[in-house]
Design an enzyme around this catalytic site. Structure first.
Site, PDB file in Angstrom:
ATOM      1  N   SER A 143       0.933  14.105 -27.498  1.00 35.55           N
ATOM      2  CA  SER A 143       2.029  14.616 -26.671  1.00 35.55           C
ATOM      3  C   SER A 143       2.451  13.560 -25.668  1.00 35.55           C
ATOM      4  O   SER A 143       1.655  12.677 -25.306  1.00 35.55           O
ATOM      5  CB  SER A 143       1.574  15.879 -25.913  1.00 35.55           C
ATOM      6  OG  SER A 143       2.525  16.278 -24.952  1.00 35.55           O
ATOM      7  N   TYR A 156      -3.693  20.469 -19.597  1.00 41.36           N
ATOM      8  CA  TYR A 156      -3.228  20.027 -20.915  1.00 41.36           C
ATOM      9  C   TYR A 156      -3.213  18.497 -21.064  1.00 41.36           C
ATOM     10  O   TYR A 156      -3.686  17.973 -22.086  1.00 41.36           O
ATOM     11  CB  TYR A 156      -1.839  20.622 -21.148  1.00 41.36           C
ATOM     12  CG  TYR A 156      -1.220  20.387 -22.493  1.00 41.36           C
ATOM     13  CD1 TYR A 156      -1.633  21.104 -23.614  1.00 41.36           C
ATOM     14  CD2 TYR A 156      -0.172  19.474 -22.647  1.00 41.36           C
ATOM     15  CE1 TYR A 156      -1.022  20.914 -24.849  1.00 41.36           C
ATOM     16  CE2 TYR A 156       0.437  19.274 -23.873  1.00 41.36           C
ATOM     17  CZ  TYR A 156       0.006  19.991 -24.968  1.00 41.36           C
ATOM     18  OH  TYR A 156       0.611  19.803 -26.178  1.00 41.36           O
TER      19      TYR A 156
END
Length: 258
Positions: A143, A156
């Site tokens: 990501s 995250y």
């Protein structure tokens, strides 16, 4: 022109929807035989049936990737059904965004368990057979959170930074033995999770437009665009690319400010 993955086999995690689903669809069209792994095995089975009905070879297997024992069982099923696994796509992931001071141990462990350990569990399970064959491609779906920190998104990014580190470390560890490990770092992509976020906003369309305006290209990415990057990295066309992360975010991470 021959299909780009003709005579290849692939195991895709998080395959039931979103980026994983788009990768499954594209890989099937490009000739790969597939094992579709997902915690939602009913959705994975529905996709496998649809692909099989279209003349492709696909089966569904169930596992929560955070559970090493479940992963071992699922990968054994896939290996038995397909004979070998040439390509592993670690696409399973969950969004965990919490205030650091109120983050529970359960959420901390779940974030790391799925987003980081899950990729390791699947890779570790398939490495022996790939090493025996002297051939294997692993693509981790990381990501932009693994490159830039967005306030309010903890923890995250911790897992995604770790996933890029795992990519580099394993890619170098096994480069001389026929194994390549790369990762892809998508930005905002129109996945079901993104759609759920938009629908949670007071004005979903206004938020969608606001997010698109933040991107240099003025549009949000699609799962299919990530899938084509995965196809390239998983194919022999990318045989000299290893331990590398590819950003797919419309250029937003290169902006000085937004």
């Amino acid at each position: 022109m021959n299909p780009r993955l003709e005579h290849k086999t692939a195991l895709i995690t998080g395959a039931a929807s979103g980026i994983g689903g788009a990768i499954a669809e594209l890989f099937a069209r490009e000739g790969a035989a597939l094992a579709l792994l997902d915690v939602d095995v009913a959705a994975a089975a529905a996709l496998a049936r649809r692909l099989s009905d279209a003349g492709h070879h696909a089966l569904a297997v169930h596992a929560d990737v955070s559970d090493a024992e479940q992963v071992q069982h699922a990968t054994a099923q896939a290996l038995e059904a397909l004979g070998r696994i040439d390509i592993l796509i670690n696409g399973a992931g969950i969004n965990v965004f919490r205030d650091p001071l109120t983050l529970s141990d359960v959420d901390w462990q779940r974030n790391l368990g799925v987003n980081l350990q899950g990729a390791w569990h699947c890779t570790r399970a398939l490495l022996p057979s790939m090493l025996e064959a002297g051939y294997g491609h692993v693509v981790n779906i990381a990501s932009v959170h693994g490159h830039k920190i967005i306030p309010g998104s903890f923890p995250y990014p911790v897992a995604k930074h770790g996933l890029i580190g795992l990519t580099r470390a394993l890619g170098l560890e096994y480069a001389a033995r026929g194994i390549r490990v790369n990762s892809i770092s998508p930005g905002l992509i129109l996945t079901p999770a993104a759609e759920r976020y938009f629908q949670s906003c007071p004005d979903p369309e206004a938020e969608r437009l606001r997010q698109a305006e933040l991107l240099p290209c003025k549009r949000i990415g699609t799962p299919e665009e990530v899938a084509y990057a995965a196809l390239f990295l998983a194919s022999d066309e990318a045989r000299f690319i290893n331990a590398t992360d590819l950003l797919i975010d419309g250029g937003r991470s290169q902006l000085y400010h937004a």
